[in-house]
Design an enzyme around this catalytic site. Structure first.
Site, short mmCIF file in Angstrom:
data_model
loop_
_atom_site.label_atom_id
_atom_site.label_comp_id
_atom_site.label_asym_id
_atom_site.label_seq_id
_atom_site.Cartn_x
_atom_site.Cartn_y
_atom_site.Cartn_z
N LYS A 1 0.81 -1.20 0.12
CA LYS A 1 -0.08 -0.02 -0.06
C LYS A 1 0.99 1.30 0.02
CE LYS A 1 -1.50 1.92 3.70
NZ LYS A 1 -1.38 3.60 3.61
N ASN A 2 1.88 1.41 0.80
CA ASN A 2 2.65 2.45 1.00
C ASN A 2 3.41 2.81 -0.18
OD1 ASN A 2 1.50 3.19 3.48
ND2 ASN A 2 3.00 2.17 4.54
N CYS B 1 -5.26 9.01 8.99
CA CYS B 1 -5.26 8.45 10.47
C CYS B 1 -5.12 9.50 11.33
CB CYS B 1 -4.28 7.23 10.50
SG CYS B 1 -4.88 5.59 9.65
N ARG C 1 1.43 15.54 11.22
CA ARG C 1 2.37 15.36 10.13
C ARG C 1 2.13 16.49 9.11
NH1 ARG C 1 0.65 9.19 8.61
NH2 ARG C 1 -1.30 9.97 8.92
N ASP D 1 4.78 1.51 11.87
CA ASP D 1 3.50 0.54 11.41
C ASP D 1 3.41 -0.80 11.87
OD1 ASP D 1 2.51 2.66 10.05
OD2 ASP D 1 3.09 2.20 8.09
N ARG E 1 -8.53 0.32 4.60
CA ARG E 1 -7.63 1.40 4.23
C ARG E 1 -6.63 0.62 3.44
NH1 ARG E 1 -6.14 5.61 7.13
NH2 ARG E 1 -5.02 6.03 5.42
#
Length: 419
Positions: A22-23, A117, A122, A306, A398
């Site tokens: 995903k990232n 999230c 950030r 994570d 997600r």
């Protein structure tokens, strides 16, 4: 809205295939905006953040065609506008990644300030400062970033903190800039390297990705390519912890052990037996209970933030006491209160959770607060006595590709039901 019902106590066994990262895929999808011809992206995970990104691309006028084996063909030549609206960007922080490529390729962009999230601040100031250093005119107004430029110019940019999305955004912008850009204090994550490899596959000239100083030599144009996204190291780590926490034995396929050195080291420290090859990892914890481990998150190659919540779940039922210190995000212990509902023994001191393992957790209704917290609650439910109900699982959707189906294939008693 759906929820997951889990009946714990079953050691996981079998093999599972990991999806694309995903990232990694989100910046790559944004990076397709840099091309002047169609791009094929393979190994795309079926997760909600990807769906949101594709909806954003369709809103911009891009043509998307779905192929076989989780592939997408994206034609950026049909782009009609450079606007990223709040109703899409608010759900996913990675949406800001369209800013750099839009500005580099089309000279303009209007992108909503991002959401995602609620795990801590950030700020996007590093993105904006870097783009201004390359010659962009930027105005933040009414919740939108409005950017304009002629052709961006190469620049030396020293980022005052390590930021993955900041590195990725500036790397994409610099790939079409006039001259060479040097990013110092750059993020070193494998997903950054994957994006650089993707841009180079399109004809870009990026050097030293994966180090803290990345050089990007701007080119006149980038062409379409055929690219396969790397496997998801966080999904891999989550299933490995699932096997360890339940006393099971699981083979993870289509992954890359080289991306998980710090995670595998902690799993071995916890007592797991691990074997691996080029694209697989096997974890064996049959007949053993994990030992508590001490974790301190850090940017790559340190222990990934994570994976912090998943190891909190492991420590909750492990032998001994372990500390988990979060250094990347200041608000990433929201899952701890939910663990305590299951009977975990946890004490928070600042940015450290001190966890003493208990003999057993007990099922209860819990609520997911963010993506990785969702995964940790599922892991806790897998080992808890009785039934655990995990609500607000839109967070897990997600970033995890059909997690309940994959866990069920390993023997977990888990099902998705409507609220």
């Amino acid at each position: 809205m759906n929820k997951l019902i889990i009946k714990g106590g079953v050691p996981l066994s079998g093999e599972v295939r990991v999806s694309g990262s995903k990232n990694a895929v989100l910046p790559i999808l944004a990076g397709t905006l840099l091309a002047d011809s169609p791009v094929i992206v393979r190994n795309v995970p079926d997760v909600h953040d990807v769906s949101t990104t594709m909806e954003l691309q369709v809103r911009m006028g891009l043509s998307l065609t779905f192929g076989e084996n989780m592939s997408i063909v994206i034609d950026p030549a049909t782009l009609e506008n450079t606007f990223a609206p709040y109703e899409l960007v608010k759900t996913m922080r990675a949406s800001i990644l369209v800013l750099g490529p839009l500005l580099a390729r089309f000279g303009r962009a209007e992108v909503s300030l991002p959401g995602g999230c609620a795990i801590g601040a950030r700020p996007v100031n590093i993105h904006l400062g870097g783009l201004e250093a390359m010659g962009a005119d930027i105005l933040v107004e009414n919740g939108y970033i409005k950017a304009r430029c002629d052709r961006l110019k190469g620049a030396r940019i020293v980022m005052d903190q390590v930021t993955v999305t900041g590195t990725e955004n500036l790397m994409m912008a610099a790939s079409l800039a006039d001259g060479t850009t040097v990013l110092e204090n750059a993020a070193r994550e494998p997903e950054v390297v994957d994006l650089a490899d993707f841009i180079n596959a399109m004809g870009g000239q990026i050097e030293d990705a994966g180090t803290d100083t990345v050089k990007i030599h701007g080119v006149e144009k980038l062409r379409g390519c055929d690219y396969t996204v790397l496997p998801d190291r966080i999904e891999t780590g989550t299933y490995l912890v699932a096997a360890a926490i339940t006393g099971g034995k699981v083979l993870i396929k289509h992954t890359d052990p080289r991306l998980l050195d710090s995670v595998l080291a902690k799993l071995e420290e916890a007592g797991a037996t691990i074997d691996s090859g080029d694209n697989w990892i096997e974890l064996d914890m049959v007949g053993r209970k994990p030992h508590s481990v001490n974790i301190r998150t850090a940017p790559y190659p340190g222990f990934p933030t994570d994976m912090q919540a998943q190891f909190c779940a492991l420590n909750a039922i492990a032998e001994g006491t372990g500390s988990v210190t979060e250094t990347v995000f200041e608000n990433r212990f929201m899952h701890i209160q939910e663990f305590m509902r299951l009977g975990a023994n946890v004490h928070i001191e600042g940015n450290t959770a001190i966890i003493t393992g208990v003999d057993g957790l007990n099922g209860a209704p819990v609520m997911a607060t963010d993506l990785r917290a969702s995964a940790s609650l599922i892991l806790a439910g897998l080992v808890a006595n009785g039934e655990t109900v995990v609500d607000r699982i839109y967070h897990i959707d997600r970033g995890y590709d059909h997690i309940e189906e994959k866990l069920a294939s390993l023997g977990a008693k888990i099902q998705r039901v409507p609220n």
